[in-house]
Design an enzyme around this catalytic site. Structure first.
Site, mmCIF file in Angstrom:
data_model
loop_
_atom_site.group_PDB
_atom_site.id
_atom_site.type_symbol
_atom_site.label_atom_id
_atom_site.label_comp_id
_atom_site.label_asym_id
_atom_site.label_seq_id
_atom_site.Cartn_x
_atom_site.Cartn_y
_atom_site.Cartn_z
ATOM 1 N N LYS A 20 4.144 -6.845 4.153
ATOM 2 C CA LYS A 20 3.867 -5.471 3.795
ATOM 3 C C LYS A 20 3.606 -4.706 5.068
ATOM 4 O O LYS A 20 3.109 -5.247 6.063
ATOM 5 C CB LYS A 20 2.678 -5.353 2.842
ATOM 6 C CG LYS A 20 1.310 -5.734 3.372
ATOM 7 C CD LYS A 20 0.570 -4.716 4.208
ATOM 8 C CE LYS A 20 0.417 -3.385 3.517
ATOM 9 N NZ LYS A 20 -0.336 -2.418 4.432
ATOM 10 N N THR A 73 -0.227 -2.661 11.031
ATOM 11 C CA THR A 73 -0.905 -2.772 9.753
ATOM 12 C C THR A 73 0.063 -3.479 8.860
ATOM 13 O O THR A 73 0.772 -2.877 8.092
ATOM 14 C CB THR A 73 -1.220 -1.435 9.111
ATOM 15 O OG1 THR A 73 -2.153 -0.786 9.916
ATOM 16 C CG2 THR A 73 -1.874 -1.599 7.776
ATOM 17 N N SER A 85 -6.937 9.785 -0.469
ATOM 18 C CA SER A 85 -7.142 10.456 -1.769
ATOM 19 C C SER A 85 -6.514 9.665 -2.901
ATOM 20 O O SER A 85 -5.799 8.719 -2.688
ATOM 21 C CB SER A 85 -6.556 11.865 -1.733
ATOM 22 O OG SER A 85 -5.177 11.823 -1.475
ATOM 23 N N ASN A 125 0.003 10.399 5.534
ATOM 24 C CA ASN A 125 -1.233 10.017 6.198
ATOM 25 C C ASN A 125 -2.332 11.061 6.048
ATOM 26 O O ASN A 125 -3.521 10.714 6.134
ATOM 27 C CB ASN A 125 -0.952 9.701 7.669
ATOM 28 C CG ASN A 125 -0.326 8.328 7.808
ATOM 29 O OD1 ASN A 125 -0.998 7.316 7.700
ATOM 30 N ND2 ASN A 125 0.985 8.298 7.994
ATOM 31 N N GLU A 174 6.576 4.831 7.125
ATOM 32 C CA GLU A 174 6.112 5.971 6.342
ATOM 33 C C GLU A 174 6.915 7.225 6.671
ATOM 34 O O GLU A 174 6.912 7.709 7.804
ATOM 35 C CB GLU A 174 4.621 6.202 6.603
ATOM 36 C CG GLU A 174 3.769 5.097 5.995
ATOM 37 C CD GLU A 174 2.311 5.165 6.384
ATOM 38 O OE1 GLU A 174 1.512 4.485 5.715
ATOM 39 O OE2 GLU A 174 1.961 5.877 7.340
ATOM 40 N N THR A 209 0.873 -1.187 0.000
ATOM 41 C CA THR A 209 0.000 0.000 0.000
ATOM 42 C C THR A 209 0.907 1.233 0.000
ATOM 43 O O THR A 209 1.312 1.701 -1.051
ATOM 44 C CB THR A 209 -0.970 -0.002 1.200
ATOM 45 O OG1 THR A 209 -0.245 -0.226 2.409
ATOM 46 C CG2 THR A 209 -2.022 -1.087 1.033
#
EC number: 2.3.1.35
Length: 395
Positions: free
Chosen positions: A169, A180, A395, A390, A267, A143
């Site tokens: 992942k 996650t 979007s 984040n 991230e 993702t």
């Protein structure tokens, strides 16, 4: 090169984006002994609920259908129906019992599955099964990940070579228990279900349950290990203590490599940091202190700024809930000691520590001098990009 007994496939189904691998399939030519570890979040996605129930009764699986682009979490009766329909479609195409299918989803919470895209893609997905598509499946589950995460290892069990291949992942919402994150490990070892489940849970506890990116736990986290038995080694069971220990150590090494890849790909992360706490009264107290430091936003932003601000570290330690004497604490960055017995060593040491913080990987070593407890937790820095990623995620 794959693992004996397994075929894999991935396609661009268009679940959320066009022309992007987003649907993967792992298939065992015979029912595989299968162990699982799942999110501890009380909000669980439909696939997690189904998988937990099936593994509880079977301890076997023959296929894993995994999609990115939609978590199928908080989707009510429709989400459960869609998950079961996906399972049914795959089972029919593969000509296997439906309860032999495990399901996995990752993506935005609250959105319904694009069943039109999945239904249309499954025949092509099954037709594309082959021994060399492991990396493609690893790409399909991404993702916000920036890189695929795969590991391959072999180990000799007796006089037989056993192979393990793992993928994962995860880049955000990373906080034990698990994160996650999805992880699938395939192996050709012959092993009993109780032994495989024990090995998995022990490995997860010391790897995926020791990482944090942002302190959030997701609704979809899972780790599955499937054992085809095609290596034809002597069965590993309750009487095979040495062989079980060897296999468990190898599995844990696979999980740890994957876990560290997740932290390194956090991230917006620019650094991967090991928080090592020793000298605690008990191991669990060492872990509690390490986890509090690893999760501190102030500590993580200091890492991003390459600022050896040890005051933030000792302040986080102080709110960990673990009792210790601050006047005995030592803190070091790699081998540069900046705090000894609760006091700053001096500017020269802090300048040397700041050089350590410019590295991509480094250790923060804390000695409480209270006992023999020692544990590690793995974290990353907290950057401006984390907020941007984040803020724009849906979007």
């Amino acid at each position: 090169m794959g693992v004996k007994g397994f075929l894999t496939s991935a396609v661009a189904a268009g679940i959320k984006y066009q022309d992007r691998l987003d649907l993967g399939l792992i298939y065992s030519t015979n029912p595989a002994v299968t162990a699982g570890a799942f999110t501890t979040n009380q909000v669980k996605a439909a696939p997690v609920v189904i998988d937990m129930e099936r593994l509880k009764h079977e301890g076997r699986a023959q296929a894993v259908l995994v999609n990115s682009g939609c978590a199928n979490a908080c989707t009510g009766k429709q989400g459960m129906a869609d998950a079961l329909q996906s399972s049914s479609l795959v089972a029919k195409e593969l000509d296997i019992p439906e309860n032999m299918v495990q399901l996995s989803s990752t993506g935005v919470i609250g959105a319904q599955l694009n069943m039109e895209a999945i239904t249309a893609a499954i025949p092509k997905l099954v037709a594309g099964l082959g021994p060399d598509n492991f990396e493609a499946v690893a790409q399909a589950i991404m993702t916000t990940d920036t890189v695929k995460k795969t590991v391959r290892k072999t180990v000799m069990i007796g006089d037989t070579e056993v192979t393990l291949m793992g993928m994962a992942k995860g880049a955000g919402m990373i906080m034990p228990n698990m994160a996650t994150m999805l992880s699938f490990v395939l192996t050709d070892v012959q092993i009993g279900f109780p032994e495989l489940q024990k090995a998995l849970l022990a490995g997860v506890e010391r790897t995926f349950n020791r990482i944090t990116v942002d302190g959030d736990t997701s609704t979809n986290d899972m780790v599955l290990v499937m054992a085809s038995g095609e290596a034809k080694n002597d069965w590993i069971d309750e009487d095979s203590k040495a062989e079980l220990e060897l296999f468990q150590d190898t599995l844990e090494s696979v999980l740890k490599e994957l876990a560290l890849m997740i932290v390194a790909d956090g991230e917006g992360a620019s650094k991967c940091i090991t928080i090592r706490v020793c000298g605690a009264r008990e191991d669990d107290e060492a872990e509690q202190v390490a986890r509090t430091v690893a999760n501190s936003n102030l500590v993580k932003t200091a890492f991003f700024g390459e600022d050896a601000n040890w005051g933030r570290i000792i302040a986080a330690m102080g709110r960990s809930g673990v009792k210790f004497n601050p006047d005995r604490v030592d803190i070091a960055f790699n081998d540069v000691v900046i705090v000894r017995n609760g006091l700053a060593v001096g500017k020269e040491a802090e300048d040397e520590a700041s050089k350590v913080l410019k590295e991509r990987n480094f250790n923060v070593c804390i000695d409480l001098k209270e006992g023999n407890g020692c544990e590690e937790v793995y974290t990353c820095d907290f950057s401006i990009d984390y907020v941007k990623i984040n803020a724009d995620y849906r979007s």
